[in-house]
Design a protein around this motif. Structure first.
Motif, PDB file in Angstrom:
ATOM      1  N   TRP A  54       0.839  -1.207   0.000  1.00  0.00           N
ATOM      2  CA  TRP A  54       0.000   0.000   0.000  1.00  0.00           C
ATOM      3  C   TRP A  54       0.870   1.253   0.000  1.00  0.00           C
ATOM      4  O   TRP A  54       0.633   2.187  -0.765  1.00  0.00           O
ATOM      5  N   VAL A  55       1.874   1.243   0.858  1.00  0.00           N
ATOM      6  CA  VAL A  55       2.784   2.389   0.929  1.00  0.00           C
ATOM      7  C   VAL A  55       3.520   2.570  -0.400  1.00  0.00           C
ATOM      8  O   VAL A  55       3.730   3.696  -0.872  1.00  0.00           O
ATOM      9  N   ALA A  56       3.879   1.445  -1.022  1.00  0.00           N
ATOM     10  CA  ALA A  56       4.604   1.495  -2.297  1.00  0.00           C
ATOM     11  C   ALA A  56       3.672   1.698  -3.492  1.00  0.00           C
ATOM     12  O   ALA A  56       4.141   1.748  -4.634  1.00  0.00           O
ATOM     13  N   ARG A  57       2.357   1.779  -3.233  1.00  0.00           N
ATOM     14  CA  ARG A  57       1.355   1.948  -4.291  1.00  0.00           C
ATOM     15  C   ARG A  57       1.430   0.822  -5.326  1.00  0.00           C
ATOM     16  O   ARG A  57       1.361   1.041  -6.535  1.00  0.00           O
ATOM     17  N   ARG A  58       1.566  -0.384  -4.816  1.00  0.00           N
ATOM     18  CA  ARG A  58       1.610  -1.555  -5.685  1.00  0.00           C
ATOM     19  C   ARG A  58       0.438  -2.471  -5.372  1.00  0.00           C
ATOM     20  O   ARG A  58      -0.165  -2.389  -4.303  1.00  0.00           O
ATOM     21  N   ARG A  59       0.127  -3.360  -6.324  1.00  0.00           N
ATOM     22  CA  ARG A  59      -0.960  -4.314  -6.133  1.00  0.00           C
ATOM     23  C   ARG A  59      -0.429  -5.734  -6.268  1.00  0.00           C
ATOM     24  O   ARG A  59       0.517  -5.989  -7.007  1.00  0.00           O
ATOM     25  N   HIS A  60      -1.070  -6.628  -5.568  1.00  0.00           N
ATOM     26  CA  HIS A  60      -0.643  -8.023  -5.563  1.00  0.00           C
ATOM     27  C   HIS A  60      -1.465  -8.832  -6.568  1.00  0.00           C
ATOM     28  O   HIS A  60      -2.687  -8.720  -6.631  1.00  0.00           O
ATOM     29  N   GLY A  61      -0.775  -9.648  -7.355  1.00  0.00           N
ATOM     30  CA  GLY A  61      -1.469 -10.599  -8.211  1.00  0.00           C
ATOM     31  C   GLY A  61      -2.202 -10.006  -9.393  1.00  0.00           C
ATOM     32  O   GLY A  61      -3.222 -10.561  -9.818  1.00  0.00           O
ATOM     33  N   VAL A  62      -1.702  -8.893  -9.929  1.00  0.00           N
ATOM     34  CA  VAL A  62      -2.299  -8.307 -11.134  1.00  0.00           C
ATOM     35  C   VAL A  62      -1.238  -8.332 -12.231  1.00  0.00           C
ATOM     36  O   VAL A  62      -0.432  -7.408 -12.357  1.00  0.00           O
ATOM     37  N   PRO A  63      -1.202  -9.396 -13.034  1.00  0.00           N
ATOM     38  CA  PRO A  63      -0.150  -9.528 -14.044  1.00  0.00           C
ATOM     39  C   PRO A  63      -0.371  -8.581 -15.217  1.00  0.00           C
ATOM     40  O   PRO A  63      -1.470  -8.036 -15.394  1.00  0.00           O
ATOM     41  N   PRO A  64       0.648  -8.373 -16.034  1.00  0.00           N
ATOM     42  CA  PRO A  64       0.488  -7.540 -17.235  1.00  0.00           C
ATOM     43  C   PRO A  64      -0.631  -8.078 -18.123  1.00  0.00           C
ATOM     44  O   PRO A  64      -0.758  -9.286 -18.323  1.00  0.00           O
ATOM     45  N   GLY A  65      -1.443  -7.182 -18.630  1.00  0.00           N
ATOM     46  CA  GLY A  65      -2.543  -7.585 -19.493  1.00  0.00           C
ATOM     47  C   GLY A  65      -3.833  -7.905 -18.763  1.00  0.00           C
ATOM     48  O   GLY A  65      -4.875  -8.088 -19.393  1.00  0.00           O
ATOM     49  N   ALA A  66      -3.774  -7.971 -17.435  1.00  0.00           N
ATOM     50  CA  ALA A  66      -4.971  -8.255 -16.644  1.00  0.00           C
ATOM     51  C   ALA A  66      -5.647  -6.949 -16.229  1.00  0.00           C
ATOM     52  O   ALA A  66      -5.027  -5.888 -16.210  1.00  0.00           O
ATOM     53  N   THR A  67      -6.921  -7.048 -15.881  1.00  0.00           N
ATOM     54  CA  THR A  67      -7.689  -5.888 -15.439  1.00  0.00           C
ATOM     55  C   THR A  67      -7.971  -5.998 -13.951  1.00  0.00           C
ATOM     56  O   THR A  67      -8.562  -6.984 -13.499  1.00  0.00           O
ATOM     57  N   ALA A  68      -7.519  -5.012 -13.182  1.00  0.00           N
ATOM     58  CA  ALA A  68      -7.802  -4.975 -11.749  1.00  0.00           C
ATOM     59  C   ALA A  68      -9.180  -4.369 -11.521  1.00  0.00           C
ATOM     60  O   ALA A  68      -9.535  -3.367 -12.140  1.00  0.00           O
TER      61      ALA A  68
END
Length: 213
Positions: free
Chosen positions: A22-36
């Protein structure tokens, strides 16, 4: 019992890792080409108020204990207890923000923070439609083979499966489900992605309905 305790400990560890994401503004398990597909928006205001109240309580308890000249050890105990509770709530918020639902070419991944992770293969999805339910009980529940993953008692997307899949509930119990209701802040991108599949396969994207039938 041991399995449940291990899963609860796992929730804590995953939550703490989510704080870093969260602090790094990253998401887990969202690979390239996928829609979060985020889902935490509906509960953010209420959770934030709850968190604010706990922070106020933390300081109030410390002031009260000092006023009564409580021993340092007792003050430290309450400070640790309240501080850990605040951290745990932050971890829940972070895990929901950093672990969105995911639509990818392989299928659909439905999550609720660190507590639930359901993968639905693309070929198992028979139909999907937008619904509006405001009467869900709890965050995760299975009734008559239907899984509900609710946020603030709401679900707004329903997928029906070609055949049941086995899901693992938060404390480790398994269940077979043939339909899944869940909540998305903005269901449109998810429905659009699945609609693109329907051009190639027999997935049905039904029109917006007021409720599940």
């Amino acid at each position: 019992m041991i399995t449940k305790l291990r899963r609860i400990a796992g929730f804590d560890l995953t939550g703490m890792a989510s704080l870093a994401l969260w602090v790094a503004r990253r998401r887990h398990g969202v690979p390239p080409g996928a829609t979060a597909v985020p889902y935490s928006g509906a509960q953010t205001a209420m959770t934030s108020l709850f968190l604010f109240a706990m922070v106020v309580e933390l300081f109030a308890v410390e002031i009260l204990l000092r006023a009564f000249d409580a021993p340092a050890g007792l003050r430290a105990f309450f400070l640790f207890l309240d501080g850990y509770t605040v951290l745990a709530v932050l971890a829940v918020i972070a895990s929901c923000v950093t672990r969105p639902h995911v639509v990818s070419p392989d299928g659909l991944r439905i999550r609720y923070g660190a507590f639930l992770d359901v993968r639905v293969p693309r070929e198992r999805i028979a139909s999907v439609r937008k619904i509006r339910r405001f009467d869900e009980n709890g965050h995760v529940g299975v009734t008559d083979g239907r899984l509900a993953v609710a946020v603030a008692s709401q679900t707004n997307v329903l997928i029906e499966l070609t055949r049941p899949i086995t899901i693992v509930r938060p404390l480790g119990a398994r269940a077979e489900v043939h339909a899944i209701r869940f909540y998305a802040d903005v269901p449109g991108p998810l429905l659009a992605e699945i609609a693109a599949w329907s051009a190639e396969e027999s997935v049905r994207v039904r029109p917006d309905l007021m409720g599940e039938r």
